[in-house]
Design a protein around this motif. Structure first.
Motif, short mmCIF file in Angstrom:
data_model
loop_
_atom_site.label_atom_id
_atom_site.label_comp_id
_atom_site.label_asym_id
_atom_site.label_seq_id
_atom_site.Cartn_x
_atom_site.Cartn_y
_atom_site.Cartn_z
N VAL A 210 58.56 52.57 90.86
CA VAL A 210 59.68 52.30 91.76
C VAL A 210 60.55 51.27 91.06
O VAL A 210 60.12 50.14 90.85
N ASP B 294 59.99 47.60 99.06
CA ASP B 294 60.72 48.72 99.63
C ASP B 294 59.97 50.04 99.54
O ASP B 294 60.57 51.10 99.42
N ILE B 295 58.64 50.00 99.59
CA ILE B 295 57.86 51.23 99.56
C ILE B 295 56.83 51.16 100.68
O ILE B 295 56.07 50.21 100.79
N ARG B 296 56.86 52.19 101.57
CA ARG B 296 55.95 52.19 102.71
C ARG B 296 54.96 53.34 102.59
O ARG B 296 55.32 54.51 102.76
N PRO B 297 53.68 53.05 102.31
CA PRO B 297 52.70 54.12 102.17
C PRO B 297 52.42 54.78 103.52
O PRO B 297 52.51 54.13 104.56
N LEU B 298 52.04 56.05 103.49
CA LEU B 298 51.76 56.78 104.75
C LEU B 298 50.27 56.69 105.11
O LEU B 298 49.41 56.68 104.24
N LEU C 284 52.99 60.52 99.65
CA LEU C 284 52.32 59.26 99.39
C LEU C 284 52.99 58.09 100.11
O LEU C 284 52.31 57.26 100.69
N ALA C 285 54.30 58.06 100.07
CA ALA C 285 55.00 56.90 100.62
C ALA C 285 56.46 57.23 100.83
O ALA C 285 57.00 58.19 100.26
N ILE C 286 57.08 56.42 101.71
CA ILE C 286 58.52 56.49 101.94
C ILE C 286 59.14 55.37 101.10
O ILE C 286 58.66 54.24 101.13
N GLU D 141 62.46 53.15 100.41
CA GLU D 141 63.78 52.75 100.91
C GLU D 141 64.70 52.62 99.71
O GLU D 141 64.35 51.98 98.71
N VAL E 251 52.84 55.44 90.58
CA VAL E 251 54.24 55.72 90.83
C VAL E 251 55.08 54.59 90.23
O VAL E 251 54.60 53.48 90.03
#
Lengths: 95, 95, 95, 95, 95, 95, 95
Positions: A76, A2-6, F90-92, F94, A74
């Motif tokens: 999460v 559930d983490i989407r890097p940019l 860095l990231a989105i 959810e 990070v």
């Protein structure tokens, strides 16, 4: 995941190896030099180069070696990850 | 070879020469200045220049001279390698 | 010549001149300021500018002046050379 | 002139003026602040900007003002010159 | 005007204002903070941006404000000028 | 929302979590390490890359992780926000 | 307005707010942290990006927040302004 890097970033689950000293005592990961290897769990949408978006060279599941101290740690939920730019990845290692 | 460098990087097996002093004592590699020569064992997919991917100028098997202290040392299995960018390679030396 | 510089690099054989002091004693090259002149013995394949590879302006045999301390000294066999980027060459001097 | 500067470089013969102090003693050039004026004796083939080679704005014979301490001093035969990049030239002064 | 700035440079005649203190004593310009205003007396041929030469936005006679300490002071004959890049000019002030 | 960030900037409402220590005392947000997570409340008009304006990858409502200490804190009315460039995200994540 | 900023610069009239302390004493603007808000009174002709001039995103009258300490303070007549680049403006705030 559930983490989407940019952009040109990837999320890495760093491998933390337990080590056995000669006397047989297990040293937890933190007593060692910072790890340099891990598995990619998410990749960004790509890198913009000269106005075009290029997909990344690495993909989910790749086992990679990366520069020591690169990226940002990070947390999460209960899991800790490292987010770094593809450019900080040195090589893909086949297991 | 089970290590694939990314982009414009190459993997080098650094040459470690044993040296004979005048008195005949062999000095192991670590007692010398850091080596500057090695053999390329893997090359990346190429360098992106102005949106185009250019293949590297060097190839597997090339014997190269590179800048002192350039690159990052990695250990894959029992072997130690140096991963550096093609730009840190000064020249190809024919044996 | 068995050394091929990469990209916009050149290999130079640095001129080491013996000098006669007023009293007639010859000072070896190392007692002088680092030399700034030499002859090009090999040139790279060219410089990539905006995606195009431009051939170098200098060629084998050119006698050139270069920035003091520029480049990296390498030893190939018994010979010492200097590898530097074309951009560190200031001018070609006609003999 | 037997010296050809590379790229966007020019060769300048720096003007060294003798100066008369109030008491009438001539101070040689070295006792003054480093000169900032000179005459161009050779120009390079041009500057590469975005893949195109642009001819330089200055030409042989131009009397120019340049940044203090810019460039590199070279000695060709008995003559001393300054080699600098066109970008270090501030202005052309008409005599 | 017998001075021609190169590229994106301009020549400025800096305004040196006399100031009256409260007690009526005139302080010469040098006792003040370095001036920040002046009149343009010459402009360069233009700025090269992405391979195209763009004419400058300022012109001879413009009264301009510029960054403190920007540029290089030059003396042509008895006159002192400041040569700076157009980018160091903040604004044109209409009198 | 009455604040419009410029270009590739976004406005973020930083999440300030209350934390319960083991002894049950609530520590206010300021006693903790600077927060690294927040919700995007406004996005800029886009990033200019090679002359083209690209819309941002993030949008209002996204929950994001960003570099510690990145950006500038601003106060609009009684509310505090962080304005930072998309590149510092860095990231989105959810929820 | 008789001041025209160059290129991608804007002229800002910084808002200096009087503040009432709890005890009712008015603190003049200088006793506070440097202000970060103001109104745009003039904008430059635009920003050159990749050879094209793009008009600025902000316009006269916009109320903006900008980076602390950004820009240069100038005095035109009796008025004090701040000249800064559009890139130092963080956001437009609607009143």
């Amino acid at each position: 995941m559930d983490i989407r890097p940019l952009g040109d970033r990837v999320v890495i689950k760093v491998r933390e190896e337990e080590e056995m000293t000669k006397s047989g005592i297990v040293l937890p990961g933190t007593a060692k030099e910072k790890p340099q290897e891990g598995t990619i769990v998410a990749v960004g949408s790509g890198e913009i180069v000269d106005g075009k978006k290029l997909p990344l060279e690495v993909k989910e599941g790749d086992n990679v070696i990366f520069s020591k101290y690169a990226g940002t740690e990070v947390k999460v939920g209960e899991e800790e990850y490292l987010i770094l730019k593809q450019n900080d990845i040195l090589a893909i290692v086949e297991k």
